[in-house]
Design a protein around this motif. Structure first.
Motif, PDB file in Angstrom:
ATOM      1  N   GLU A 193       0.824  -1.211   0.000  1.00 25.17           N
ATOM      2  CA  GLU A 193       0.000   0.000   0.000  1.00 25.17           C
ATOM      3  C   GLU A 193       0.858   1.262   0.000  1.00 25.17           C
ATOM      4  OE1 GLU A 193      -2.717   2.838  -0.112  1.00 25.17           O
ATOM      5  OE2 GLU A 193      -3.264   0.715  -0.301  1.00 25.17           O
ATOM      6  N   ARG A 194       1.970   1.238   0.711  1.00 23.07           N
ATOM      7  CA  ARG A 194       2.823   2.434   0.772  1.00 23.07           C
ATOM      8  C   ARG A 194       3.374   2.780  -0.604  1.00 23.07           C
ATOM      9  NH1 ARG A 194       8.338   3.036   2.447  1.00 23.07           N
ATOM     10  NH2 ARG A 194       8.364   0.826   3.005  1.00 23.07           N
ATOM     11  N   ALA A 195       3.759   1.770  -1.383  1.00 20.32           N
ATOM     12  CA  ALA A 195       4.239   2.035  -2.738  1.00 20.32           C
ATOM     13  C   ALA A 195       3.134   2.637  -3.594  1.00 20.32           C
ATOM     14  CB  ALA A 195       4.749   0.746  -3.371  1.00 20.32           C
ATOM     15  N   LEU A 196       1.917   2.124  -3.446  1.00 19.70           N
ATOM     16  CA  LEU A 196       0.806   2.658  -4.232  1.00 19.70           C
ATOM     17  C   LEU A 196       0.490   4.095  -3.822  1.00 19.70           C
ATOM     18  CD1 LEU A 196      -1.537  -0.470  -4.254  1.00 19.70           C
ATOM     19  CD2 LEU A 196      -0.074   0.349  -6.107  1.00 19.70           C
ATOM     20  N   ARG A 197       0.628   4.388  -2.533  1.00 18.55           N
ATOM     21  CA  ARG A 197       0.409   5.769  -2.086  1.00 18.55           C
ATOM     22  C   ARG A 197       1.440   6.701  -2.726  1.00 18.55           C
ATOM     23  NH1 ARG A 197       0.826   4.833   2.840  1.00 18.55           N
ATOM     24  NH2 ARG A 197       2.887   5.681   3.311  1.00 18.55           N
ATOM     25  N   LEU A 198       2.692   6.263  -2.769  1.00 18.11           N
ATOM     26  CA  LEU A 198       3.718   7.051  -3.455  1.00 18.11           C
ATOM     27  C   LEU A 198       3.391   7.153  -4.948  1.00 18.11           C
ATOM     28  CD1 LEU A 198       6.889   5.495  -1.773  1.00 18.11           C
ATOM     29  CD2 LEU A 198       5.993   7.796  -1.395  1.00 18.11           C
ATOM     30  N   GLY A 199       2.865   6.059  -5.512  1.00 15.72           N
ATOM     31  CA  GLY A 199       2.504   6.057  -6.920  1.00 15.72           C
ATOM     32  C   GLY A 199       1.411   7.055  -7.245  1.00 15.72           C
ATOM     33  N   ARG A 200       0.470   7.204  -6.340  1.00 13.56           N
ATOM     34  CA  ARG A 200      -0.598   8.192  -6.594  1.00 13.56           C
ATOM     35  C   ARG A 200      -0.038   9.601  -6.632  1.00 13.56           C
ATOM     36  NH1 ARG A 200      -3.111   4.452  -2.802  1.00 13.56           N
ATOM     37  NH2 ARG A 200      -4.347   2.978  -4.054  1.00 13.56           N
ATOM     38  N   GLY A 201       1.009   9.829  -5.850  1.00  9.36           N
ATOM     39  CA  GLY A 201       1.699  11.118  -5.944  1.00  9.36           C
ATOM     40  C   GLY A 201       2.395  11.284  -7.290  1.00  9.36           C
ATOM     41  N   GLU A 202       2.978  10.186  -7.802  1.00  6.22           N
ATOM     42  CA  GLU A 202       3.610  10.238  -9.117  1.00  6.22           C
ATOM     43  C   GLU A 202       2.577  10.497 -10.210  1.00  6.22           C
ATOM     44  OE1 GLU A 202       7.459   9.274  -9.556  1.00  6.22           O
ATOM     45  OE2 GLU A 202       6.820  10.455  -7.820  1.00  6.22           O
ATOM     46  N   LEU A 203       1.406   9.877 -10.097  1.00  5.29           N
ATOM     47  CA  LEU A 203       0.336  10.112 -11.076  1.00  5.29           C
ATOM     48  C   LEU A 203      -0.103  11.572 -11.059  1.00  5.29           C
ATOM     49  CD1 LEU A 203      -2.066   7.018 -10.813  1.00  5.29           C
ATOM     50  CD2 LEU A 203      -0.198   7.409 -12.427  1.00  5.29           C
ATOM     51  N   ALA A 204      -0.202  12.133  -9.857  1.00  3.77           N
ATOM     52  CA  ALA A 204      -0.653  13.526  -9.739  1.00  3.77           C
ATOM     53  C   ALA A 204       0.321  14.486 -10.406  1.00  3.77           C
ATOM     54  CB  ALA A 204      -0.824  13.891  -8.264  1.00  3.77           C
ATOM     55  N   ALA A 205       1.601  14.111 -10.478  1.00  3.37           N
ATOM     56  CA  ALA A 205       2.609  14.983 -11.089  1.00  3.37           C
ATOM     57  C   ALA A 205       2.785  14.723 -12.580  1.00  3.37           C
ATOM     58  CB  ALA A 205       3.952  14.787 -10.377  1.00  3.37           C
ATOM     59  N   ALA A 206       2.108  13.701 -13.104  1.00  3.12           N
ATOM     60  CA  ALA A 206       2.273  13.322 -14.508  1.00  3.12           C
ATOM     61  C   ALA A 206       1.277  14.065 -15.389  1.00  3.12           C
ATOM     62  CB  ALA A 206       2.085  11.816 -14.663  1.00  3.12           C
ATOM     63  N   ASP A 207       1.434  13.897 -16.693  1.00  6.25           N
ATOM     64  CA  ASP A 207       0.486  14.458 -17.655  1.00  6.25           C
ATOM     65  C   ASP A 207      -0.908  13.936 -17.326  1.00  6.25           C
ATOM     66  OD1 ASP A 207      -1.147  14.979 -19.852  1.00  6.25           O
ATOM     67  OD2 ASP A 207       0.417  14.548 -21.323  1.00  6.25           O
ATOM     68  N   PRO A 208      -1.879  14.825 -17.044  1.00  6.74           N
ATOM     69  CA  PRO A 208      -3.211  14.362 -16.632  1.00  6.74           C
ATOM     70  C   PRO A 208      -3.877  13.443 -17.648  1.00  6.74           C
ATOM     71  CG  PRO A 208      -2.976  16.709 -16.222  1.00  6.74           C
ATOM     72  CD  PRO A 208      -1.774  16.291 -17.020  1.00  6.74           C
ATOM     73  N   ALA A 209      -3.659  13.676 -18.937  1.00  3.58           N
ATOM     74  CA  ALA A 209      -4.284  12.844 -19.958  1.00  3.58           C
ATOM     75  C   ALA A 209      -3.745  11.424 -19.925  1.00  3.58           C
ATOM     76  CB  ALA A 209      -4.066  13.460 -21.341  1.00  3.58           C
ATOM     77  N   VAL A 210      -2.467  11.283 -19.565  1.00  5.81           N
ATOM     78  CA  VAL A 210      -1.863   9.958 -19.453  1.00  5.81           C
ATOM     79  C   VAL A 210      -2.277   9.311 -18.138  1.00  5.81           C
ATOM     80  CG1 VAL A 210       0.311   8.672 -19.331  1.00  5.81           C
ATOM     81  CG2 VAL A 210       0.074  10.599 -20.928  1.00  5.81           C
ATOM     82  N   ALA A 211      -2.157  10.060 -17.044  1.00  7.39           N
ATOM     83  CA  ALA A 211      -2.465   9.521 -15.722  1.00  7.39           C
ATOM     84  C   ALA A 211      -3.917   9.065 -15.613  1.00  7.39           C
ATOM     85  CB  ALA A 211      -2.167  10.571 -14.658  1.00  7.39           C
ATOM     86  N   ALA A 212      -4.821   9.681 -16.364  1.00  8.13           N
ATOM     87  CA  ALA A 212      -6.236   9.320 -16.296  1.00  8.13           C
ATOM     88  C   ALA A 212      -6.496   7.903 -16.783  1.00  8.13           C
ATOM     89  CB  ALA A 212      -7.062  10.307 -17.123  1.00  8.13           C
ATOM     90  N   ARG A 213      -5.568   7.344 -17.551  1.00  8.01           N
ATOM     91  CA  ARG A 213      -5.743   5.979 -18.068  1.00  8.01           C
ATOM     92  C   ARG A 213      -4.973   4.944 -17.257  1.00  8.01           C
ATOM     93  NH1 ARG A 213      -3.302   5.528 -22.355  1.00  8.01           N
ATOM     94  NH2 ARG A 213      -2.441   7.613 -22.694  1.00  8.01           N
ATOM     95  N   VAL A 214      -4.462   5.366 -16.091  1.00  8.91           N
ATOM     96  CA  VAL A 214      -3.726   4.453 -15.209  1.00  8.91           C
ATOM     97  C   VAL A 214      -4.481   4.321 -13.899  1.00  8.91           C
ATOM     98  CG1 VAL A 214      -1.575   4.066 -13.943  1.00  8.91           C
ATOM     99  CG2 VAL A 214      -1.509   5.092 -16.228  1.00  8.91           C
ATOM    100  N   SER A 215      -4.711   3.094 -13.472  1.00 11.73           N
ATOM    101  CA  SER A 215      -5.305   2.850 -12.160  1.00 11.73           C
ATOM    102  C   SER A 215      -4.344   2.002 -11.336  1.00 11.73           C
ATOM    103  CB  SER A 215      -6.654   2.141 -12.291  1.00 11.73           C
ATOM    104  OG  SER A 215      -6.539   0.944 -13.034  1.00 11.73           O
ATOM    105  N   LEU A 216      -4.207   2.345 -10.064  1.00 14.82           N
ATOM    106  CA  LEU A 216      -3.317   1.637  -9.144  1.00 14.82           C
ATOM    107  C   LEU A 216      -4.172   0.953  -8.075  1.00 14.82           C
ATOM    108  CD1 LEU A 216      -0.484   4.311  -8.692  1.00 14.82           C
ATOM    109  CD2 LEU A 216      -0.638   2.455 -10.365  1.00 14.82           C
ATOM    110  N   ILE A 217      -4.014  -0.359  -7.951  1.00 17.13           N
ATOM    111  CA  ILE A 217      -4.923  -1.161  -7.137  1.00 17.13           C
ATOM    112  C   ILE A 217      -4.120  -2.040  -6.182  1.00 17.13           C
ATOM    113  CG2 ILE A 217      -6.783  -2.891  -7.212  1.00 17.13           C
ATOM    114  CD1 ILE A 217      -7.124  -1.987 -10.231  1.00 17.13           C
ATOM    115  N   LEU A 218      -4.561  -2.096  -4.915  1.00 15.10           N
ATOM    116  CA  LEU A 218      -3.952  -2.990  -3.936  1.00 15.10           C
ATOM    117  C   LEU A 218      -4.465  -4.404  -4.201  1.00 15.10           C
ATOM    118  CD1 LEU A 218      -2.175  -3.126  -1.366  1.00 15.10           C
ATOM    119  CD2 LEU A 218      -4.294  -2.944  -0.043  1.00 15.10           C
ATOM    120  N   ARG A 219      -3.563  -5.245  -4.729  1.00 12.43           N
ATOM    121  CA  ARG A 219      -3.979  -6.586  -5.128  1.00 12.43           C
ATOM    122  C   ARG A 219      -2.755  -7.471  -5.326  1.00 12.43           C
ATOM    123  NH1 ARG A 219      -7.602  -7.920 -10.525  1.00 12.43           N
ATOM    124  NH2 ARG A 219      -8.533  -9.869  -9.794  1.00 12.43           N
TER     125      ARG A 219
END
Length: 328
Positions: A193-219
Protein backbone atom coordinates in the motif's frame (compact mmCIF):
# COMPACT_ATOMS: atom_id res chain seq x y z
CA UNK A 1 33.53 -18.93 13.09
CA UNK A 2 34.60 -20.23 9.67
CA UNK A 3 32.25 -19.94 6.69
CA UNK A 4 30.01 -22.93 6.05
CA UNK A 5 31.09 -25.53 3.53
CA UNK A 6 27.64 -27.12 3.47
CA UNK A 7 27.15 -28.71 0.01
CA UNK A 8 23.61 -27.29 -0.01
CA UNK A 9 25.09 -23.82 -0.48
CA UNK A 10 25.31 -23.18 -4.26
CA UNK A 11 28.78 -23.03 -5.74
CA UNK A 12 29.73 -19.63 -7.12
CA UNK A 13 32.76 -20.65 -9.11
CA UNK A 14 36.25 -19.17 -8.92
CA UNK A 15 36.80 -15.96 -7.01
CA UNK A 16 37.64 -12.71 -8.74
CA UNK A 17 41.34 -11.76 -8.69
CA UNK A 18 41.28 -9.13 -5.94
CA UNK A 19 44.87 -9.35 -4.77
CA UNK A 20 46.19 -10.06 -1.30
CA UNK A 21 43.63 -7.90 0.50
CA UNK A 22 40.31 -8.49 -1.29
CA UNK A 23 38.21 -6.86 1.45
CA UNK A 24 40.11 -3.58 1.05
CA UNK A 25 39.68 -3.74 -2.72
CA UNK A 26 35.95 -4.33 -2.37
CA UNK A 27 35.67 -1.43 0.06
CA UNK A 28 37.39 0.82 -2.47
CA UNK A 29 35.07 -0.48 -5.20
CA UNK A 30 32.12 0.95 -3.28
CA UNK A 31 33.69 4.38 -3.69
CA UNK A 32 34.37 3.66 -7.35
CA UNK A 33 30.65 2.98 -7.78
CA UNK A 34 29.86 6.20 -5.94
CA UNK A 35 32.09 8.02 -8.44
CA UNK A 36 30.24 6.40 -11.35
CA UNK A 37 26.82 7.39 -10.02
CA UNK A 38 27.77 10.94 -9.11
CA UNK A 39 29.37 11.52 -12.53
CA UNK A 40 26.40 10.07 -14.40
CA UNK A 41 23.98 12.05 -12.27
CA UNK A 42 25.72 15.36 -12.96
CA UNK A 43 26.01 14.46 -16.65
CA UNK A 44 22.21 14.43 -16.86
CA UNK A 45 22.33 18.22 -17.04
CA UNK A 46 25.77 19.08 -18.39
CA UNK A 47 28.40 17.67 -20.77
CA UNK A 48 30.22 14.62 -19.45
CA UNK A 49 33.63 16.11 -20.35
CA UNK A 50 32.90 19.13 -18.14
CA UNK A 51 31.88 16.87 -15.26
CA UNK A 52 35.11 14.88 -15.56
CA UNK A 53 37.26 18.01 -15.67
CA UNK A 54 35.66 19.61 -12.62
CA UNK A 55 36.75 16.94 -10.14
CA UNK A 56 40.10 15.42 -11.24
CA UNK A 57 40.40 13.28 -8.10
CA UNK A 58 37.07 11.61 -8.73
CA UNK A 59 37.99 11.19 -12.40
CA UNK A 60 41.23 9.53 -11.33
CA UNK A 61 39.13 6.88 -9.56
CA UNK A 62 37.31 6.16 -12.82
CA UNK A 63 40.65 6.01 -14.65
CA UNK A 64 41.94 3.49 -12.13
CA UNK A 65 39.20 1.01 -13.05
CA UNK A 66 39.48 1.60 -16.80
CA UNK A 67 36.28 3.57 -17.31
CA UNK A 68 38.09 6.72 -18.43
CA UNK A 69 41.40 7.42 -20.09
CA UNK A 70 42.89 10.56 -21.54
CA UNK A 71 43.38 10.62 -25.29
CA UNK A 72 44.98 13.28 -27.46
CA UNK A 73 41.61 14.93 -28.02
CA UNK A 74 40.26 14.68 -24.48
CA UNK A 75 38.62 12.03 -22.37
CA UNK A 76 37.74 8.65 -23.85
CA UNK A 77 35.09 6.88 -21.79
CA UNK A 78 33.90 3.30 -21.66
CA UNK A 79 30.49 2.85 -23.35
CA UNK A 80 28.93 1.79 -20.03
CA UNK A 81 29.74 5.21 -18.56
CA UNK A 82 28.69 7.37 -21.49
CA UNK A 83 25.22 8.85 -21.62
CA UNK A 84 22.52 7.16 -23.73
CA UNK A 85 19.29 9.06 -24.42
CA UNK A 86 18.23 11.37 -21.61
CA UNK A 87 15.29 9.30 -20.35
CA UNK A 88 17.29 6.08 -20.20
CA UNK A 89 20.21 7.87 -18.53
CA UNK A 90 17.92 9.20 -15.81
CA UNK A 91 16.43 5.75 -15.17
CA UNK A 92 19.91 4.23 -15.06
CA UNK A 93 21.03 6.68 -12.38
CA UNK A 94 17.89 6.00 -10.33
CA UNK A 95 18.54 2.25 -10.56
CA UNK A 96 22.16 2.57 -9.41
CA UNK A 97 21.21 4.85 -6.52
CA UNK A 98 18.53 2.39 -5.46
CA UNK A 99 21.04 -0.46 -5.56
CA UNK A 100 23.53 1.46 -3.42
CA UNK A 101 20.86 2.36 -0.87
CA UNK A 102 19.75 -1.26 -0.65
CA UNK A 103 23.36 -2.34 -0.17
CA UNK A 104 23.77 0.09 2.72
CA UNK A 105 20.53 -1.24 4.22
CA UNK A 106 21.82 -4.81 3.93
CA UNK A 107 25.14 -3.86 5.52
CA UNK A 108 23.40 -2.18 8.46
CA UNK A 109 20.91 -5.00 9.00
CA UNK A 110 21.37 -7.06 12.14
CA UNK A 111 19.57 -10.02 10.61
CA UNK A 112 20.76 -12.36 7.88
CA UNK A 113 18.60 -13.22 4.90
CA UNK A 114 15.38 -11.53 3.89
CA UNK A 115 14.51 -8.53 6.05
CA UNK A 116 11.04 -8.51 7.53
CA UNK A 117 8.63 -7.19 4.93
CA UNK A 118 10.98 -7.48 1.93
CA UNK A 119 10.42 -4.36 -0.16
CA UNK A 120 8.17 -3.09 2.62
CA UNK A 121 11.28 -2.69 4.77
CA UNK A 122 12.84 -0.26 2.28
CA UNK A 123 12.58 3.50 2.62
CA UNK A 124 10.32 5.67 0.48
CA UNK A 125 13.49 6.95 -1.20
CA UNK A 126 14.44 3.43 -2.31
CA UNK A 127 10.92 2.62 -3.47
CA UNK A 128 10.74 5.79 -5.55
CA UNK A 129 14.21 5.27 -6.99
CA UNK A 130 13.58 1.65 -7.93
CA UNK A 131 10.16 2.49 -9.35
CA UNK A 132 11.35 5.43 -11.42
CA UNK A 133 14.16 3.29 -12.80
CA UNK A 134 11.53 0.86 -14.12
CA UNK A 135 10.23 3.53 -16.48
CA UNK A 136 13.13 2.62 -18.79
CA UNK A 137 11.74 -0.89 -19.07
CA UNK A 138 8.30 0.53 -19.82
CA UNK A 139 9.69 2.66 -22.62
CA UNK A 140 11.60 -0.32 -24.00
CA UNK A 141 8.40 -2.36 -23.92
CA UNK A 142 6.39 0.28 -25.72
CA UNK A 143 8.97 1.39 -28.27
CA UNK A 144 11.07 -1.69 -28.99
CA UNK A 145 9.43 -4.89 -27.80
CA UNK A 146 5.71 -4.61 -28.52
CA UNK A 147 6.26 -3.67 -32.22
CA UNK A 148 8.07 -7.00 -32.59
CA UNK A 149 5.29 -9.09 -31.02
CA UNK A 150 2.85 -10.34 -33.62
CA UNK A 151 -0.45 -8.50 -33.39
CA UNK A 152 0.33 -6.83 -30.08
CA UNK A 153 0.71 -3.24 -31.28
CA UNK A 154 -2.52 -3.56 -33.28
CA UNK A 155 -4.39 -4.76 -30.20
CA UNK A 156 -3.12 -1.89 -28.08
CA UNK A 157 -4.08 0.64 -30.76
CA UNK A 158 -7.75 -0.18 -30.12
CA UNK A 159 -9.53 2.19 -27.75
CA UNK A 160 -10.23 0.51 -24.44
CA UNK A 161 -7.53 -2.15 -24.80
CA UNK A 162 -6.23 -3.32 -21.44
CA UNK A 163 -2.75 -3.76 -20.00
CA UNK A 164 -2.00 -5.37 -16.63
CA UNK A 165 1.14 -4.18 -14.82
CA UNK A 166 1.94 -6.68 -12.05
CA UNK A 167 3.99 -5.30 -9.17
CA UNK A 168 3.48 -1.75 -10.33
CA UNK A 169 5.19 -0.18 -7.31
CA UNK A 170 5.06 3.60 -7.67
CA UNK A 171 3.48 3.33 -11.12
CA UNK A 172 6.36 4.63 -13.24
CA UNK A 173 6.30 1.70 -15.66
CA UNK A 174 2.51 1.90 -15.88
CA UNK A 175 2.78 5.58 -16.82
CA UNK A 176 5.38 4.77 -19.48
CA UNK A 177 3.05 2.16 -20.99
CA UNK A 178 0.08 4.52 -20.90
CA UNK A 179 2.15 7.15 -22.67
CA UNK A 180 3.33 4.63 -25.27
CA UNK A 181 -0.16 3.27 -25.95
CA UNK A 182 -2.56 6.24 -25.92
CA UNK A 183 -5.66 4.09 -26.53
CA UNK A 184 -4.98 1.60 -23.74
CA UNK A 185 -5.93 1.53 -20.09
CA UNK A 186 -3.20 0.32 -17.74
CA UNK A 187 -4.11 -1.41 -14.49
CA UNK A 188 -1.25 -1.54 -11.99
CA UNK A 189 -1.48 -3.94 -9.07
CA UNK A 190 0.79 -4.27 -6.04
CA UNK A 191 0.68 -5.75 -2.54
CA UNK A 192 2.42 -2.79 -0.90
CA UNK A 193 0.00 0.00 0.00
CA UNK A 194 2.82 2.43 0.77
CA UNK A 195 4.24 2.03 -2.74
CA UNK A 196 0.81 2.66 -4.23
CA UNK A 197 0.41 5.77 -2.09
CA UNK A 198 3.72 7.05 -3.46
CA UNK A 199 2.50 6.06 -6.92
CA UNK A 200 -0.60 8.19 -6.59
CA UNK A 201 1.70 11.12 -5.94
CA UNK A 202 3.61 10.24 -9.12
CA UNK A 203 0.34 10.11 -11.08
CA UNK A 204 -0.65 13.53 -9.74
CA UNK A 205 2.61 14.98 -11.09
CA UNK A 206 2.27 13.32 -14.51
CA UNK A 207 0.49 14.46 -17.66
CA UNK A 208 -3.21 14.36 -16.63
CA UNK A 209 -4.28 12.84 -19.96
CA UNK A 210 -1.86 9.96 -19.45
CA UNK A 211 -2.47 9.52 -15.72
CA UNK A 212 -6.24 9.32 -16.30
CA UNK A 213 -5.74 5.98 -18.07
CA UNK A 214 -3.73 4.45 -15.21
CA UNK A 215 -5.31 2.85 -12.16
CA UNK A 216 -3.32 1.64 -9.14
CA UNK A 217 -4.92 -1.16 -7.14
CA UNK A 218 -3.95 -2.99 -3.94
CA UNK A 219 -3.98 -6.59 -5.13
CA UNK A 220 -1.82 -9.70 -5.14
CA UNK A 221 -0.93 -11.33 -8.45
CA UNK A 222 -2.12 -14.67 -7.04
CA UNK A 223 -5.62 -13.18 -6.77
CA UNK A 224 -5.96 -12.25 -10.45
CA UNK A 225 -9.17 -13.96 -11.56
CA UNK A 226 -10.14 -12.28 -14.85
CA UNK A 227 -10.46 -14.56 -17.86
CA UNK A 228 -9.31 -13.49 -21.33
CA UNK A 229 -9.32 -9.84 -20.25
CA UNK A 230 -5.94 -8.35 -21.11
CA UNK A 231 -4.15 -7.58 -24.36
CA UNK A 232 -0.76 -7.37 -22.64
CA UNK A 233 0.41 -8.52 -19.21
CA UNK A 234 3.70 -7.30 -17.77
CA UNK A 235 5.27 -9.39 -14.99
CA UNK A 236 8.56 -8.40 -13.28
CA UNK A 237 9.25 -11.98 -12.24
CA UNK A 238 12.29 -11.42 -9.95
CA UNK A 239 10.20 -9.41 -7.48
CA UNK A 240 7.72 -12.18 -6.63
CA UNK A 241 8.43 -14.92 -4.09
CA UNK A 242 8.84 -18.24 -5.87
CA UNK A 243 5.67 -19.75 -4.39
CA UNK A 244 3.64 -16.69 -5.40
CA UNK A 245 5.19 -16.69 -8.87
CA UNK A 246 4.26 -20.33 -9.45
CA UNK A 247 0.70 -19.68 -8.27
CA UNK A 248 0.28 -16.46 -10.24
CA UNK A 249 1.65 -17.58 -13.61
CA UNK A 250 -1.26 -19.88 -14.60
CA UNK A 251 -3.76 -17.21 -13.53
CA UNK A 252 -1.99 -14.55 -15.56
CA UNK A 253 -2.02 -16.86 -18.58
CA UNK A 254 -5.78 -17.32 -18.15
CA UNK A 255 -6.16 -13.53 -17.91
CA UNK A 256 -4.69 -13.12 -21.40
CA UNK A 257 -7.08 -12.76 -24.30
CA UNK A 258 -6.48 -15.36 -27.04
CA UNK A 259 -3.54 -14.15 -29.11
CA UNK A 260 -2.41 -11.70 -26.41
CA UNK A 261 1.10 -11.53 -24.96
CA UNK A 262 2.67 -12.02 -21.56
CA UNK A 263 6.04 -10.30 -21.13
CA UNK A 264 8.16 -11.06 -18.09
CA UNK A 265 11.26 -9.33 -16.84
CA UNK A 266 14.00 -11.72 -15.77
CA UNK A 267 17.47 -11.42 -14.35
CA UNK A 268 20.13 -12.27 -16.93
CA UNK A 269 22.61 -14.99 -16.09
CA UNK A 270 25.76 -13.00 -15.40
CA UNK A 271 29.09 -14.20 -16.79
CA UNK A 272 30.95 -13.94 -13.49
CA UNK A 273 30.33 -15.59 -10.13
CA UNK A 274 30.17 -12.29 -8.21
CA UNK A 275 27.27 -10.85 -10.19
CA UNK A 276 25.45 -14.19 -10.24
CA UNK A 277 25.64 -14.56 -6.48
CA UNK A 278 24.79 -10.92 -5.80
CA UNK A 279 21.81 -11.20 -8.16
CA UNK A 280 20.47 -14.21 -6.28
CA UNK A 281 21.03 -12.61 -2.89
CA UNK A 282 19.37 -9.30 -3.75
CA UNK A 283 16.39 -11.00 -5.42
CA UNK A 284 15.69 -13.32 -2.51
CA UNK A 285 16.51 -10.68 0.11
CA UNK A 286 13.89 -8.41 -1.44
CA UNK A 287 11.27 -11.15 -1.15
CA UNK A 288 11.70 -12.37 -4.73
CA UNK A 289 13.09 -15.46 -6.40
CA UNK A 290 16.18 -16.63 -8.21
CA UNK A 291 14.57 -17.52 -11.57
CA UNK A 292 16.77 -16.63 -14.51
CA UNK A 293 15.86 -16.11 -18.17
CA UNK A 294 16.24 -19.76 -19.19
CA UNK A 295 14.09 -21.05 -16.36
CA UNK A 296 11.31 -18.55 -17.07
CA UNK A 297 11.33 -19.50 -20.75
CA UNK A 298 10.75 -23.12 -19.77
CA UNK A 299 7.93 -22.18 -17.38
CA UNK A 300 6.01 -20.22 -20.01
CA UNK A 301 6.30 -23.03 -22.53
CA UNK A 302 5.02 -25.52 -19.95
CA UNK A 303 1.91 -23.35 -19.49
CA UNK A 304 1.07 -23.64 -23.19
CA UNK A 305 2.27 -20.25 -24.36
CA UNK A 306 3.85 -20.09 -27.80
CA UNK A 307 6.17 -17.89 -29.85
CA UNK A 308 8.56 -17.41 -26.94
CA UNK A 309 11.33 -14.91 -27.57
CA UNK A 310 13.85 -13.01 -25.46
CA UNK A 311 14.87 -9.36 -25.64
CA UNK A 312 17.73 -7.63 -23.79
CA UNK A 313 17.04 -4.13 -22.52
CA UNK A 314 20.13 -2.19 -21.42
CA UNK A 315 23.61 -3.62 -20.68
CA UNK A 316 23.39 -5.49 -17.39
CA UNK A 317 19.66 -4.84 -17.22
CA UNK A 318 16.75 -7.27 -17.26
CA UNK A 319 16.11 -9.63 -20.15
CA UNK A 320 12.47 -9.67 -21.25
CA UNK A 321 10.84 -12.97 -22.11
CA UNK A 322 7.69 -12.72 -24.24
CA UNK A 323 5.21 -15.49 -25.04
CA UNK A 324 1.76 -15.54 -26.60
CA UNK A 325 -1.46 -17.27 -25.69
CA UNK A 326 -2.55 -19.29 -28.72
CA UNK A 327 -5.52 -18.14 -30.74
CA UNK A 328 -8.58 -20.32 -30.47
Amino acid sequence: MPASTDPAVPSTGPALPLGENPVAVLEASVWAMAAVVSVQRQALTEPLADVLLRDPWRTEVLESVGLVHRGPDGFVVHPSLDRPDAATAHSSVEAKLSSLRQAVSAAASEEAGTPEGGWGAQSDEVLLGQGRASAATGRALAGKIVPRLAGCAERLAVEGSRVLDVGTGVGALALALAEGFPQARVEGIDVLERALRLGRGELAAADPAVAARVSLILRDAVDVSEKEAYDLVWLPAPFLPEEALRTALPRLVEALAPGAWLVTGTNPLAEDALRRSVGRWTAVRGGGNSFDTARMTEELASLGLVGTDTFPTVPGGPVLVAARRPER
